[in-house]
Motif scaffolding. Structure first.
Motif, PDB file in Angstrom:
ATOM      1  N   VAL A   1       0.846  -1.198   0.000  1.00 31.60           N
ATOM      2  CA  VAL A   1       0.000   0.000   0.000  1.00 31.60           C
ATOM      3  C   VAL A   1       0.882   1.249   0.000  1.00 31.60           C
ATOM      4  CG1 VAL A   1      -1.684   1.326   1.353  1.00 31.60           C
ATOM      5  CG2 VAL A   1      -1.964  -1.146   1.094  1.00 31.60           C
ATOM      6  N   LEU A   2       1.951   1.225   0.789  1.00 29.41           N
ATOM      7  CA  LEU A   2       2.865   2.364   0.826  1.00 29.41           C
ATOM      8  C   LEU A   2       3.529   2.591  -0.530  1.00 29.41           C
ATOM      9  CD1 LEU A   2       4.347   4.612   2.329  1.00 29.41           C
ATOM     10  CD2 LEU A   2       6.012   2.890   3.092  1.00 29.41           C
ATOM     11  N   CYS A   3       3.943   1.529  -1.180  1.00 31.21           N
ATOM     12  CA  CYS A   3       4.553   1.671  -2.512  1.00 31.21           C
ATOM     13  C   CYS A   3       3.558   2.267  -3.504  1.00 31.21           C
ATOM     14  CB  CYS A   3       5.050   0.312  -3.014  1.00 31.21           C
ATOM     15  SG  CYS A   3       6.500  -0.280  -2.140  1.00 31.21           S
ATOM     16  N   THR A   4       2.309   1.831  -3.428  1.00 31.03           N
ATOM     17  CA  THR A   4       1.276   2.387  -4.301  1.00 31.03           C
ATOM     18  C   THR A   4       1.081   3.874  -4.015  1.00 31.03           C
ATOM     19  OG1 THR A   4       0.178   0.236  -4.354  1.00 31.03           O
ATOM     20  CG2 THR A   4      -1.125   2.141  -5.048  1.00 31.03           C
ATOM     21  N   CYS A   5       1.037   4.229  -2.750  1.00 30.05           N
ATOM     22  CA  CYS A   5       0.888   5.640  -2.384  1.00 30.05           C
ATOM     23  C   CYS A   5       2.070   6.467  -2.877  1.00 30.05           C
ATOM     24  CB  CYS A   5       0.755   5.783  -0.866  1.00 30.05           C
ATOM     25  SG  CYS A   5      -0.808   5.221  -0.210  1.00 30.05           S
ATOM     26  N   MET A   6       3.275   5.901  -2.789  1.00 30.76           N
ATOM     27  CA  MET A   6       4.458   6.626  -3.264  1.00 30.76           C
ATOM     28  C   MET A   6       4.402   6.842  -4.774  1.00 30.76           C
ATOM     29  SD  MET A   6       6.354   7.223  -0.602  1.00 30.76           S
ATOM     30  CE  MET A   6       8.083   7.259  -0.849  1.00 30.76           C
ATOM     31  N   ILE A   7       3.899   5.872  -5.502  1.00 37.38           N
ATOM     32  CA  ILE A   7       3.754   6.033  -6.951  1.00 37.38           C
ATOM     33  C   ILE A   7       2.792   7.173  -7.256  1.00 37.38           C
ATOM     34  CG2 ILE A   7       2.839   4.939  -9.046  1.00 37.38           C
ATOM     35  CD1 ILE A   7       4.015   2.279  -7.913  1.00 37.38           C
ATOM     36  N   PHE A   8       1.675   7.202  -6.541  1.00 38.51           N
ATOM     37  CA  PHE A   8       0.717   8.281  -6.760  1.00 38.51           C
ATOM     38  C   PHE A   8       1.278   9.635  -6.333  1.00 38.51           C
ATOM     39  CE2 PHE A   8      -2.392   4.924  -7.275  1.00 38.51           C
ATOM     40  CZ  PHE A   8      -3.197   5.450  -8.269  1.00 38.51           C
ATOM     41  N   LYS A   9       2.030   9.647  -5.225  1.00 40.02           N
ATOM     42  CA  LYS A   9       2.575  10.914  -4.730  1.00 40.02           C
ATOM     43  C   LYS A   9       3.615  11.483  -5.688  1.00 40.02           C
ATOM     44  CE  LYS A   9       5.167  12.939  -0.900  1.00 40.02           C
ATOM     45  NZ  LYS A   9       5.825  12.681   0.377  1.00 40.02           N
ATOM     46  N   TYR A  10       4.582  10.665  -6.068  1.00 39.56           N
ATOM     47  CA  TYR A  10       5.674  11.175  -6.889  1.00 39.56           C
ATOM     48  C   TYR A  10       5.407  11.089  -8.387  1.00 39.56           C
ATOM     49  CZ  TYR A  10       8.283  11.435  -2.583  1.00 39.56           C
ATOM     50  OH  TYR A  10       8.693  11.761  -1.321  1.00 39.56           O
ATOM     51  N   GLY A  11       4.564  10.152  -8.794  1.00 41.47           N
ATOM     52  CA  GLY A  11       4.277  10.003 -10.218  1.00 41.47           C
ATOM     53  C   GLY A  11       3.170  10.897 -10.720  1.00 41.47           C
ATOM     54  N   PHE A  12       2.168  11.104  -9.861  1.00 41.89           N
ATOM     55  CA  PHE A  12       0.995  11.863 -10.292  1.00 41.89           C
ATOM     56  C   PHE A  12       0.737  13.110  -9.454  1.00 41.89           C
ATOM     57  CE2 PHE A  12       0.189   7.342 -11.290  1.00 41.89           C
ATOM     58  CZ  PHE A  12       0.202   7.438 -12.674  1.00 41.89           C
ATOM     59  N   GLY A  13       1.559  13.323  -8.424  1.00 43.48           N
ATOM     60  CA  GLY A  13       1.426  14.518  -7.601  1.00 43.48           C
ATOM     61  C   GLY A  13       0.171  14.568  -6.753  1.00 43.48           C
ATOM     62  N   MET A  14      -0.337  13.413  -6.335  1.00 41.04           N
ATOM     63  CA  MET A  14      -1.536  13.406  -5.498  1.00 41.04           C
ATOM     64  C   MET A  14      -1.365  12.415  -4.353  1.00 41.04           C
ATOM     65  SD  MET A  14      -3.888  11.730  -8.477  1.00 41.04           S
ATOM     66  CE  MET A  14      -5.044  10.661  -7.724  1.00 41.04           C
ATOM     67  N   GLY A  15      -2.117  12.642  -3.276  1.00 44.99           N
ATOM     68  CA  GLY A  15      -2.082  11.735  -2.142  1.00 44.99           C
ATOM     69  C   GLY A  15      -0.939  11.971  -1.179  1.00 44.99           C
ATOM     70  N   LYS A  16      -0.468  13.191  -1.081  1.00 44.76           N
ATOM     71  CA  LYS A  16       0.673  13.495  -0.207  1.00 44.76           C
ATOM     72  C   LYS A  16       0.351  13.189   1.256  1.00 44.76           C
ATOM     73  CE  LYS A  16       3.790  17.263   0.962  1.00 44.76           C
ATOM     74  NZ  LYS A  16       4.125  18.673   0.742  1.00 44.76           N
ATOM     75  N   ASP A  17      -0.817  13.612   1.714  1.00 42.60           N
ATOM     76  CA  ASP A  17      -1.198  13.388   3.115  1.00 42.60           C
ATOM     77  C   ASP A  17      -1.434  11.906   3.404  1.00 42.60           C
ATOM     78  OD1 ASP A  17      -1.050  16.123   3.611  1.00 42.60           O
ATOM     79  OD2 ASP A  17      -3.168  16.449   3.126  1.00 42.60           O
ATOM     80  N   LEU A  18      -2.070  11.218   2.475  1.00 40.21           N
ATOM     81  CA  LEU A  18      -2.317   9.789   2.651  1.00 40.21           C
ATOM     82  C   LEU A  18      -1.003   9.025   2.720  1.00 40.21           C
ATOM     83  CD1 LEU A  18      -4.310   7.434   2.823  1.00 40.21           C
ATOM     84  CD2 LEU A  18      -4.242   7.321   0.328  1.00 40.21           C
ATOM     85  N   THR A  19      -0.050   9.401   1.899  1.00 42.13           N
ATOM     86  CA  THR A  19       1.254   8.737   1.898  1.00 42.13           C
ATOM     87  C   THR A  19       1.943   8.894   3.253  1.00 42.13           C
ATOM     88  OG1 THR A  19       1.477   9.137  -0.463  1.00 42.13           O
ATOM     89  CG2 THR A  19       3.481   8.590   0.727  1.00 42.13           C
ATOM     90  N   LEU A  20       1.834  10.069   3.840  1.00 38.89           N
ATOM     91  CA  LEU A  20       2.435  10.304   5.149  1.00 38.89           C
ATOM     92  C   LEU A  20       1.807   9.398   6.209  1.00 38.89           C
ATOM     93  CD1 LEU A  20       4.302  11.937   7.020  1.00 38.89           C
ATOM     94  CD2 LEU A  20       2.414  13.560   7.294  1.00 38.89           C
ATOM     95  N   VAL A  21       0.503   9.301   6.201  1.00 41.38           N
ATOM     96  CA  VAL A  21      -0.195   8.460   7.187  1.00 41.38           C
ATOM     97  C   VAL A  21       0.159   6.989   6.989  1.00 41.38           C
ATOM     98  CG1 VAL A  21      -2.471   7.670   7.938  1.00 41.38           C
ATOM     99  CG2 VAL A  21      -2.081  10.097   7.500  1.00 41.38           C
ATOM    100  N   VAL A  22       0.130   6.521   5.748  1.00 44.96           N
ATOM    101  CA  VAL A  22       0.440   5.115   5.470  1.00 44.96           C
ATOM    102  C   VAL A  22       1.887   4.814   5.852  1.00 44.96           C
ATOM    103  CG1 VAL A  22       0.695   3.410   3.619  1.00 44.96           C
ATOM    104  CG2 VAL A  22      -1.329   4.859   3.697  1.00 44.96           C
ATOM    105  N   ALA A  23       2.804   5.737   5.587  1.00 37.72           N
ATOM    106  CA  ALA A  23       4.206   5.530   5.943  1.00 37.72           C
ATOM    107  C   ALA A  23       4.380   5.408   7.457  1.00 37.72           C
ATOM    108  CB  ALA A  23       5.061   6.678   5.405  1.00 37.72           C
ATOM    109  N   GLN A  24       3.688   6.236   8.201  1.00 36.97           N
ATOM    110  CA  GLN A  24       3.798   6.169   9.660  1.00 36.97           C
ATOM    111  C   GLN A  24       3.190   4.886  10.214  1.00 36.97           C
ATOM    112  OE1 GLN A  24       2.032   9.889  10.821  1.00 36.97           O
ATOM    113  NE2 GLN A  24       3.965  10.997  10.607  1.00 36.97           N
ATOM    114  N   VAL A  25       2.042   4.494   9.671  1.00 35.74           N
ATOM    115  CA  VAL A  25       1.406   3.243  10.123  1.00 35.74           C
ATOM    116  C   VAL A  25       2.309   2.061   9.800  1.00 35.74           C
ATOM    117  CG1 VAL A  25      -0.553   1.708   9.723  1.00 35.74           C
ATOM    118  CG2 VAL A  25      -0.937   4.159  10.015  1.00 35.74           C
ATOM    119  N   HIS A  26       2.855   2.046   8.586  1.00 35.45           N
ATOM    120  CA  HIS A  26       3.754   0.954   8.220  1.00 35.45           C
ATOM    121  C   HIS A  26       4.974   0.926   9.146  1.00 35.45           C
ATOM    122  CE1 HIS A  26       6.233  -1.853   6.060  1.00 35.45           C
ATOM    123  NE2 HIS A  26       7.175  -0.929   5.944  1.00 35.45           N
ATOM    124  N   GLY A  27       5.504   2.090   9.491  1.00 30.42           N
ATOM    125  CA  GLY A  27       6.660   2.147  10.377  1.00 30.42           C
ATOM    126  C   GLY A  27       6.385   1.531  11.741  1.00 30.42           C
TER     127      GLY A  27
END
Length: 110
Positions: free
Chosen positions: A22-48
């Motif tokens: 899920v984090l990898c998918t969020c990173m693709i959307f964040k850096y590839g399409f410029g969307m989901g920045k906040d969601l990526t942060l939350v998913v990264a913290q939960v994964h951590g």
């Protein structure tokens, strides 16, 4: 060793692996399409946080199974490689199941 040690490890291995995907998918959307920045942060913290729990359970299993350091390190690192935890978990279960069978108490016959 109790079966619950293996069960805890298996559960956290699957959860950590799914969250990493899920984090990898969020990173693709964040850096590839410029969307989901906040969601990526939350998913990264939960994964951590979940990865730290995974480390604790994997270390507990490894110490009770008396794995050598190299094997323990590979199991611990597998939570950081997408899809690796799925394959490592299957291999670990195949190796630990005989240890659980040996440790199981034998029924008393009357």
């Amino acid at each position: 060793m109790k079966r619950s040690v293996l069960t805890r490890y298996r559960l956290m291995a699957y959860i950590t692996a799914v969250m990493l995907l899920v984090l990898c998918t969020c990173m693709i959307f964040k850096y590839g399409f410029g969307m989901g920045k906040d969601l990526t942060l939350v998913v990264a913290q939960v994964h951590g946080v979940l990865y730290i729990i995974y480390l604790i359970f994997a270390f507990d299993l490894g110490s009770k199974a008396r794995w050598p350091f190299g094997k323990l390190l590979w199991v611990l690192v597998s939570g950081t490689i997408p899809t690796a935890a799925f394959f490592v978990e299957r291999k670990v279960v195949r190796e630990v199941e005989p240890l659980l069978a040996e440790a199981a108490p034998q029924p008393v016959k009357a």
